[in-house]
Design an enzyme around this catalytic site. Structure first.
Site, PDB file in Angstrom:
ATOM      1  N   ASP A  65      -2.559   2.481  -6.370  1.00 44.14           N
ATOM      2  CA  ASP A  65      -1.802   2.614  -5.663  1.00 44.14           C
ATOM      3  C   ASP A  65      -1.909   0.975  -4.118  1.00 44.14           C
ATOM      4  O   ASP A  65      -0.867   1.315  -2.741  1.00 44.14           O
ATOM      5  CB  ASP A  65      -1.996   3.766  -4.180  1.00 44.14           C
ATOM      6  CG  ASP A  65      -3.319   3.715  -3.336  1.00 44.14           C
ATOM      7  OD1 ASP A  65      -4.285   3.079  -3.471  1.00 44.14           O
ATOM      8  OD2 ASP A  65      -3.524   4.683  -1.890  1.00 44.14           O
ATOM      9  N   GLU A  66      -1.909   0.138  -5.026  1.00 42.49           N
ATOM     10  CA  GLU A  66      -2.397  -0.979  -3.509  1.00 42.49           C
ATOM     11  C   GLU A  66      -2.686  -2.225  -4.560  1.00 42.49           C
ATOM     12  O   GLU A  66      -3.045  -1.866  -5.547  1.00 42.49           O
ATOM     13  CB  GLU A  66      -3.636  -0.931  -3.525  1.00 42.49           C
ATOM     14  CG  GLU A  66      -4.315  -0.787  -1.614  1.00 42.49           C
ATOM     15  CD  GLU A  66      -5.002  -0.976  -1.257  1.00 42.49           C
ATOM     16  OE1 GLU A  66      -6.533  -1.804  -1.648  1.00 42.49           O
ATOM     17  OE2 GLU A  66      -6.029  -0.011  -1.342  1.00 42.49           O
ATOM     18  N   ASP A  68       1.117  -1.414  -0.174  1.00 38.82           N
ATOM     19  CA  ASP A  68       0.133  -0.460   0.142  1.00 38.82           C
ATOM     20  C   ASP A  68       1.181   0.819   0.025  1.00 38.82           C
ATOM     21  O   ASP A  68       1.580   1.757   1.131  1.00 38.82           O
ATOM     22  CB  ASP A  68      -0.725  -0.478   0.967  1.00 38.82           C
ATOM     23  CG  ASP A  68      -1.726   0.846   1.159  1.00 38.82           C
ATOM     24  OD1 ASP A  68      -3.244   0.849   1.889  1.00 38.82           O
ATOM     25  OD2 ASP A  68      -1.680   1.838   0.685  1.00 38.82           O
TER      26      ASP A  68
END
Length: 676
Positions: free
Chosen positions: A218-219, A127
């Site tokens: 973003d993950e 993350d």
DNA sequence: GCGGATCAC
DNA sequence: TATGGTGATCCGC
């Protein structure tokens, strides 16, 4: 007191607790109403441990309390309140014997689940820390020193850690953020930039797991099992290496969770955020410990006085379990339900309360909660769409705008949305059968209205025509008119463009879906979706002239290349359903055309109360007016076939009797109107 | 299948 | 001055 006490607050010692109590008292004298306004903004997020949540809550409340948005939130809260109260009643009504039985059943399920536990996998959940904000800071280092948020005054997508200290966070409207932090710097989002940064991170993810699963920019989930075996490294070592590589390549930090399944890995990545990692060892005991007694993570800055006290006072309460809200899929509502109806606030409680959970929750929900309580989760990547498969269930677009209330304005918006949706679908080479119109009133109430067409939809015109039909039906139901702040369109039942002409592509697709559904646990009772719809439309006569009975529902749409057979359907009088143009009966409600006109007159006549969604129509006993849409496909079908007894709607038979009476008496009534 | 609701990002 | 857009899923009809 907030119902959900954050982790950090639990370790607070007596002195600080007194302080909070005093403050509570002070604020109590103001009014106290703000306390009941729970927003997502009070949920603990990384970097927000030291935020004065009560203050944030009060500010949000003060700025919201007179708005239509707030009213709507209150309405929603009352609804969930009612559901929770109902659950509490059910829980209280459970007898000891019943509980005993449910506990046994729960234990059986737990044994099954436990048998599937896998401890041989190494999962990483990566993350990126405050991703958009971090990219902006990287490209403009002066932003590092100020509280900054990416987004507009409308909505914030990410806030840097300096801003989070003020309670500013993602999904917060900008004007509230500015109130919380007047010096907040706003930066316009630049998604092209974030995508390119994400590409850099993904190149590194790929080295570790070529099949990594990106959940957003973003993950990502990485199955590090093969890499760990091949290189003889532990998950923690791989995570360490990964974080360094990401930082070196992008100048951005990330946090990583390491665990034997995806669900736990996700929880772990949040434990030492930012720029940290956390592992739950692949042992059953370690997992259950993690759920029951959360290790003390980052130690909060400790006041000298407090440290002194801590040695003298009672031992710190470090044994607080993992709050259920940390689990993906448990949001504000589920948290409240679990806490108030089932006394579950921590993951460990889920097993303690397993009997009540199995008793009161749906099959799927109970299974989910038991899994969470056991610390289980997916141990394989989720299935990827095969070649030629669609890979998604729907595609949509929606826009918020200043309030509009005239039909031309609405049609204009629809035209824009249709064009946009058609464009997006074309880009992905998609066509679809179901169109859903979404409307949000200025009161923030959301309504959706859907049609499923017998043919494919993909062009701007085809979509617009269907959308107009839905809008008109809705307008007819709201004689007082609509005041809208948002419109949206969503296409579902998707397939790839350009399947072999003439092949029953739809049938194949739905069959596959059906099999997949039936295969899934708990899904076996679902009926094949398209069967009733097909029957509804089958009686369409092939030679029907296109323009005969046109209310705005979609006709069969030709694919751009191959010409399809155009078929008119839809009927103005009954607002909705597919009608063969040549038929003299409405295929939805079974009325003769003439009858409907008469019924409409009766309903409209000032001598009778107007039908509405809340009052019963004087012409029949169902909740909906005859002019309104008959709810539910199964109900439509049954009406058409006259098999009312199969439908569990009170008053439906009586309704049909009245309709028949009207049909028999329609002629004289029509004449009498002519004379007026 | 439809519609409302919830959830995540 | 005034609370987003996209996609998915579940539940109860």
């Amino acid at each position: 007191m907030p119902m959900h006490v954050s982790l950090a607050e639990r370790t607070v010692d007596t002195e600080v607790t007194e302080d909070v109590a005093n403050k509570e008292e002070r604020l109590e004298s103001d009014s106290g109403a703000w306390k009941k306004y729970e927003t997502v903004f009070t949920n603990t997020k990384a970097g927000m441990d030291n935020v004065d949540k009560e203050k944030v809550k009060k500010v949000v409340y003060e700025m919201s309390k007179d708005s239509a948005f707030f009213q709507n939130e209150q309405r929603k809260m009352e609804n969930s309140r009612r559901k929770i109260d109902e659950l509490i009643c059910q829980a209280e009504a459970l007898t000891a014997e019943q509980l005993d039985r449910f506990e046994k059943s729960a234990d059986d399920r737990i044994a099954e689940l436990e048998a599937k536990r896998r401890l041989d996998k190494v999962w990483l959940h990566v993350d990126m820390d405050a991703f958009y904000a971090a990219v902006e800071e990287r490209d403009n280092p002066s932003l590092k020193d100020v509280p900054m948020a990416v987004g507009g005054t409308g909505m914030i997508t990410t806030a840097n850690y300096k801003a989070r200290r003020f309670g500013v966070r993602s999904a917060m409207p900008g004007f509230i953020a500015r109130r919380l932090c007047p010096e907040l710097v706003f930066v316009r989002p630049d998604f092209a930039k974030y995508r390119s940064a994400a590409d850099e991170t993904r190149a590194i993810f790929r080295e570790l797991d070529p099949d990594f699963e990106a959940m957003s920019l973003d993950e990502a989930y990485l199955d590090a099992t093969p890499a760990a075996r091949a290189r003889g490294l532990t998950g923690a070592e791989l995570a360490e290496e990964l974080r360094h590589k990401v930082l070196a390549a992008t100048g951005l930090t990330c946090s990583v969770g390491i665990a034997p399944n995806k669900r736990l890995a996700k929880v772990c990545s949040d434990m030492n955020k930012p720029n940290g990692q956390f592992e739950v060892k692949p042992e059953r005991g370690a997992i259950l410990d993690f759920l029951r007694a959360l290790p003390i993570r980052k130690v909060r800055p400790v006041l000298p006085a407090r440290r002194h006290r801590q040695t003298a006072g009672p031992p710190p309460k470090s044994a607080a379990g993992l709050p259920i809200r940390k689990i993906g899929g448990i949001g504000k509502v589920a948290e409240q339900m679990l806490s108030e109806a089932l006394s579950v606030t921590e993951c460990g409680h889920l097993l303690d309360r397993r009997a009540v959970i199995v008793a009161l929750c749906s099959e799927r929900a109970a299974g989910f909660y038991l899994e969470v309580g056991l610390g289980l989760g997916a141990a394989e990547h989720s299935e990827r769409p095969g070649d030629g498969e669609v890979g998604r269930k729907g595609i949509s677009c929606e826009r918020t705008f200043r309030a509009i209330c005239t039909v031309p304005e609405m049609e204009q918006k629809l035209a824009e949305l249709s064009a946009h949706l058609a464009e997006e679908m074309a880009e992905e080479g998609l066509r679809g059968r179901s169109l859903t119109l979404k409307l949000k009133g200025t009161d923030f109430k959301v309504r959706t209205r859907a049609v499923t067409s017998p043919g494919w939809l993909c062009s701007t015109d085809g979509i617009l025509e269907a959308a107009r039909g839905l809008l008109r039906a809705e307008l007819r139901q709201c004689p007082q008119g609509l005041r809208l702040r948002l419109m949206g369109l969503r296409m579902s039942h998707l397939a790839k463009l350009g399947g072999a002409p003439g092949t029953p592509e739809r049938g194949q697709t739905t069959l596959r879906e059906f099999v997949a559904k039936a295969d899934a646990p708990g899904g076996s009772e679902r009926a094949a979706p398209s069967a009733s719809q097909r029957e509804l439309f089958r009686e369409r006569s092939p030679g029907a002239e296109p323009g005969g009975c046109h209310g705005g529902l979609p006709r069969q749409e030709a694919e751009p290349a191959a010409a399809g057979s155009p078929e008119a359907w839809a009927c103005r009088a009954c607002t909705f359903a597919g009608n063969p143009a040549s038929s003299s009966r409405c295929s939805v409600c079974g009325f003769a055309k003439g009858t409907k006109a008469v019924v409409r007159q009766l309903c409209d006549s000032p001598a009778l109360p107007r039908p509405s969604l809340t009052t019963r129509c004087p012409m029949h006993s169902t909740r909906d007016s005859i002019l309104g849409r008959v709810q539910g496909a199964h109900l439509r079908k049954s009406l058409w076939r006259g098999r009312c007894r199969n439908v569990n709607v009170p008053g439906l038979l009586e309704c049909r009797r009245k309709i028949r009476w009207l049909q028999q008496h329609s002629a004289p009534l029509r004449r009498s109107r002519k004379n007026v």
